[in-house]
Design an enzyme around this catalytic site. Structure first.
Site, PDB file in Angstrom:
ATOM      1  N   GLY A  31       0.811  -1.210   0.000  1.00  9.54           N
ATOM      2  CA  GLY A  31       0.000   0.000   0.000  1.00  9.54           C
ATOM      3  C   GLY A  31       0.846   1.262   0.000  1.00  9.54           C
ATOM      4  O   GLY A  31       2.006   1.240  -0.390  1.00  9.54           O
ATOM      5  N   HIS A  37       4.632   2.401  -7.979  1.00  8.38           N
ATOM      6  CA  HIS A  37       3.655   1.313  -8.089  1.00  8.38           C
ATOM      7  C   HIS A  37       2.870   1.438  -9.390  1.00  8.38           C
ATOM      8  O   HIS A  37       2.627   0.452 -10.083  1.00  8.38           O
ATOM      9  CB  HIS A  37       2.661   1.357  -6.916  1.00  8.38           C
ATOM     10  N   GLN A  61       7.618  -9.440   7.934  1.00  8.09           N
ATOM     11  CA  GLN A  61       8.848  -9.070   7.224  1.00  8.09           C
ATOM     12  C   GLN A  61       9.531  -7.857   7.865  1.00  8.09           C
ATOM     13  O   GLN A  61      10.557  -7.398   7.383  1.00  8.09           O
ATOM     14  CB  GLN A  61       8.599  -8.834   5.740  1.00  8.09           C
ATOM     15  N   GLY A 147       9.530  -3.965  -8.416  1.00  8.12           N
ATOM     16  CA  GLY A 147      10.421  -2.858  -8.755  1.00  8.12           C
ATOM     17  C   GLY A 147      11.874  -3.213  -8.435  1.00  8.12           C
ATOM     18  O   GLY A 147      12.155  -3.854  -7.430  1.00  8.12           O
ATOM     19  N   GLU A 148      12.758  -2.733  -9.296  1.00 10.52           N
ATOM     20  CA  GLU A 148      14.187  -3.076  -9.145  1.00 10.52           C
ATOM     21  C   GLU A 148      14.900  -2.329  -8.030  1.00 10.52           C
ATOM     22  O   GLU A 148      16.059  -2.609  -7.752  1.00 10.52           O
ATOM     23  CB  GLU A 148      14.924  -2.838 -10.466  1.00 10.52           C
ATOM     24  N   SER A 186       7.381   4.263  -0.563  1.00  5.99           N
ATOM     25  CA  SER A 186       6.316   4.612   0.386  1.00  5.99           C
ATOM     26  C   SER A 186       6.900   5.335   1.590  1.00  5.99           C
ATOM     27  O   SER A 186       6.204   6.074   2.283  1.00  5.99           O
ATOM     28  CB  SER A 186       5.600   3.342   0.840  1.00  5.99           C
TER      29      SER A 186
HETATM   30  O1  PAF Z   1       8.265  -4.803  -1.834  1.00 10.25           O
HETATM   31  C1  PAF Z   1       7.257  -4.804  -1.102  1.00 10.25           C
HETATM   32  O2  PAF Z   1       6.457  -3.869  -1.074  1.00 10.25           O
HETATM   33  C2  PAF Z   1       7.019  -6.007  -0.208  1.00 10.25           C
HETATM   34  O3  PAF Z   1       8.208  -6.549   0.248  1.00 10.25           O
HETATM   35  C3  PAF Z   1       6.143  -7.095  -0.855  1.00 10.25           C
HETATM   36  C4  PAF Z   1       6.820  -7.702  -2.073  1.00 10.25           C
HETATM   37  C5  PAF Z   1       4.801  -6.495  -1.255  1.00 10.25           C
HETATM   38  C6  PAF Z   1       5.875  -8.231   0.137  1.00 10.25           C
HETATM   39  O4  PAF Z   1       5.228  -7.771   1.285  1.00 10.25           O
END
Ligand code: PAF
Length: 280
Positions: A31, A37, A61, A147-148, A186
């Site tokens: 988000g 994005h 994560q 995204g890279e 973000s």
């Molecule tokens: O890159 C991100 O925004 C996150 O690591 C992902 C791939 C959406 C996994 O939560």
């Protein structure tokens, strides 16, 4: 656009779509959607019959509780953006629905995770692999777009796909930059106005090192970048590592035809920013 808030809702729709032989493109996100994005959404829209995006701030994560709590959450705005980008399905589940009752799987990635983000953020990539692998299964996507800027994340996800024998194409997409060169993220909204003005310096320093690449050794490129940040007191450099573009192992000398990428993590105004520069 259909908004799915449960795994069950999503999987019953994707089951049906697969029976109709539709191709599905997935853009996983946390988000706080921005222009970066949107550039992934444009590709996913163009290359697939059905375009799904997930919006989920994945708790497992984050190895830093404060970072998780401060992560921007802008669901209403995100839904608007997804609609504007002609998304077919927005998947916005709760953590309870994604992980409820189950212990997350432990993923390991050998050398790929023994550098950079893997070292600085223990457990981060296992957390990413948990959510992304679930999203791949539930969405039944043929292609997934990343995204890279998160260069190491793409290598990890490709390895997870190999480990799980998933049949999905991982599509790396170029970094989208604001006009002044700052990689969109973000986290950028957390920068003060003053810090936001300084932030493009990260890309400028990397570009300057790129311009000198044919006159400097790899260790001189590294020293140049590190020095620039040392002399700029607004930044705290966490790492700048120059790696092989596939193995992600640090290199000190370039072999013929070897792809080489510099990856950086730097703190500015209490915000952690990452970026990359490809040299060869
Ligand atoms: O890159 C991100 O925004 C996150 O690591 C992902 C791939 C959406 C996994 O939560």
């Amino acid at each position: 656009m259909k908004i799915c808030r449960t795994v069950q809702e999503l999987t019953s729709i994707t089951e049906q779509l697969k029976q109709e032989n539709k191709t599905i493109g997935l853009v996983p996100t946390m988000g706080a959607l921005h222009e970066g994005h949107k550039s992934l959404f444009v590709r996913a829209r163009k290359e697939n019959d059905i375009f799904i995006s997930s919006v989920f701030v994945n708790p497992i994560q984050f190895n830093n509780k404060e970072d998780f709590e401060k992560y921007p959450r802008t669901e209403e705005q995100d839904i608007k953006i997804l609609e504007e980008c002609a998304c077919d399905i927005a998947f916005i589940p709760t953590a309870e629905d994604v992980y409820g009752g189950q212990t997350p799987e432990t993923f390991t990635f050998g050398q790929l995770e023994q550098v950079m983000e893997g070292v600085q953020r223990p457990g981060h990539f296992s957390g990413v692999a948990n959510i992304v692998s679930r999203l791949f299964i539930w969405s039944k996507a043929d292609k997934a777009y990343f995204g890279e800027k998160d260069y190491q994340q793409i290598a990890i996800i490709k390895d997870m796909v190999r480990q799980k024998s998933f049949k999905i194409e991982i599509v790396p997409c170029p970094i989208f930059r604001d006009e002044d060169g700052l990689a969109t993220s973000s986290r950028n909204v957390r920068l003060s106005a003053e810090a936001r003005k300084i932030a493009p310096k990260i890309h400028q320093i990397l570009l300057e090192s790129y311009r000198q690449k044919d006159f400097l050794s790899i260790s001189q490129i590294k020293a140049f970048v590190e020095d620039e940040f040392k002399h700029n007191k607004n930044f705290v450099l966490e790492y700048f590592t120059i790696v092989d573009d596939k193995t992600l192992q640090p290199v000190s000398q370039r072999e013929e035809n070897q792809g080489i990428v510099g990856c950086i993590a730097v703190w500015l105004d209490g915000v952690r920013l990452i970026d990359i520069q490809r040299y060869w």
